[in-house]
Design a protein around this motif. Structure first.
Motif, mmCIF file in Angstrom:
data_model
loop_
_atom_site.group_PDB
_atom_site.id
_atom_site.type_symbol
_atom_site.label_atom_id
_atom_site.label_comp_id
_atom_site.label_asym_id
_atom_site.label_seq_id
_atom_site.Cartn_x
_atom_site.Cartn_y
_atom_site.Cartn_z
ATOM 1 N N THR A 1 0.850 -1.177 0.000
ATOM 2 C CA THR A 1 0.000 0.000 0.000
ATOM 3 C C THR A 1 0.888 1.229 0.000
ATOM 4 O O THR A 1 2.117 1.134 0.034
ATOM 5 C CB THR A 1 -0.984 -0.013 1.188
ATOM 6 O OG1 THR A 1 -1.999 0.960 0.962
ATOM 7 C CG2 THR A 1 -0.275 0.253 2.510
ATOM 8 N N GLU B 1 -5.943 -1.305 -0.751
ATOM 9 C CA GLU B 1 -6.475 -0.076 -0.126
ATOM 10 C C GLU B 1 -6.689 -0.321 1.361
ATOM 11 O O GLU B 1 -7.770 -0.673 1.808
ATOM 12 C CB GLU B 1 -7.802 0.315 -0.793
ATOM 13 C CG GLU B 1 -7.675 0.795 -2.216
ATOM 14 C CD GLU B 1 -7.164 2.229 -2.317
ATOM 15 O OE1 GLU B 1 -6.959 2.873 -1.271
ATOM 16 O OE2 GLU B 1 -6.968 2.686 -3.447
ATOM 17 N N THR B 2 -5.631 -0.147 2.128
ATOM 18 C CA THR B 2 -5.696 -0.325 3.577
ATOM 19 C C THR B 2 -4.610 0.503 4.224
ATOM 20 O O THR B 2 -3.801 1.121 3.524
ATOM 21 C CB THR B 2 -5.584 -1.818 3.947
ATOM 22 O OG1 THR B 2 -5.928 -2.005 5.316
ATOM 23 C CG2 THR B 2 -4.194 -2.363 3.675
ATOM 24 N N ASP B 3 -4.571 0.513 5.553
ATOM 25 C CA ASP B 3 -3.640 1.402 6.244
ATOM 26 C C ASP B 3 -2.186 0.955 6.167
ATOM 27 O O ASP B 3 -1.283 1.769 6.037
ATOM 28 C CB ASP B 3 -4.074 1.621 7.695
ATOM 29 C CG ASP B 3 -4.298 0.332 8.470
ATOM 30 O OD1 ASP B 3 -3.969 -0.760 7.957
ATOM 31 O OD2 ASP B 3 -4.807 0.415 9.603
ATOM 32 N N GLU C 1 -0.432 6.906 8.323
ATOM 33 C CA GLU C 1 -0.600 5.688 9.120
ATOM 34 C C GLU C 1 0.656 5.259 9.880
ATOM 35 O O GLU C 1 1.052 4.095 9.854
ATOM 36 C CB GLU C 1 -1.071 4.549 8.218
ATOM 37 C CG GLU C 1 -2.427 4.773 7.596
ATOM 38 C CD GLU C 1 -3.567 4.874 8.606
ATOM 39 O OE1 GLU C 1 -3.388 4.438 9.769
ATOM 40 O OE2 GLU C 1 -4.632 5.396 8.243
#
Length: 198
Positions: free
Chosen positions: A121, A141-143, A157
């Motif tokens: 990511t 699509e994530t932290d 993040e």
């Protein structure tokens, strides 16, 4: 227990806030944090912190390290000055030593081809797409994402980035305590404090 040091890469205008949770908690759990820069000259962070590196990039060897951390910074998108750090990340991954990259450092790894075959990511998929890399279908699509020895995260993040690094190293926080640490520092969940300190 004796551990190999964790190496934190430094370059002028590096994003000093992105690795603070990671390095602080690793140090609290007994890891020596050693800073590494292109040369032995002092480096100034984006926040104006002047840091004297412990060693130069030419002196860094994967076999002497537990982890290489690459913070973001504008120089990742301003030319090839930081390409040697991406090449060093390649050597670390080839040796089975974990690498954590956050923010602009993910673009540097994309240019080096290190994200083509790994889940990852960053700040946004279009940001990495602009590098011309071939790993767009592996973007998540994530932290933060861990794929084997590679940990990636976007610039907003730093807590999730630390969580993934702690999980990968496995000897800082684990299981419920790792989840509680994340909930406390990411979500300000007071209930997590009791679990973390039990």
């Amino acid at each position: 227990m004796s551990r190999k040091p964790v190496h934190l890469a430094l370059y002028n205008a590096f994003a000093d806030w992105e690795t603070g949770h990671t390095t602080a908690w690793l140090a609290r759990f007994g890891y020596e944090i050693r800073t590494v820069a292109a040369t032995a000259d002092p480096v100034v962070s984006i926040g104006g912190l002047r840091v004297q590196p412990d060693l130069s990039l030419a002196e860094l060897r994967p076999e002497d390290s537990s982890l290489l951390i690459l913070p973001g910074g504008d120089l990742w998108d301003a030319g090839d000055d930081l390409a040697p750090f991406a090449r060093t990340a390649r050597a670390f991954l080839a040796a089975g030593v974990p690498v954590g990259a956050i923010c602009g450092a993910t673009a540097g790894l994309a240019r080096e081809g290190l994200l083509d075959d790994r889940a990852h990511t960053s700040a946004a998929s279009m940001y990495l797409a602009a590098t011309g890399y071939k790993g767009g279908e592996r973007y998540v699509e994530t932290d933060a994402v861990t794929d084997g020895d590679l940990i990636t995260a976007g610039p907003t993040e730093p807590v999730a980035f630390a969580r993934e690094i702690f999980g990968r190293l496995g000897d800082v926080f684990e299981g419920d305590r790792l989840d509680a640490w994340y909930r406390l520092f990411h979500d300000s969940d007071p209930a997590a404090y009791e679990t973390l300190n039990s």
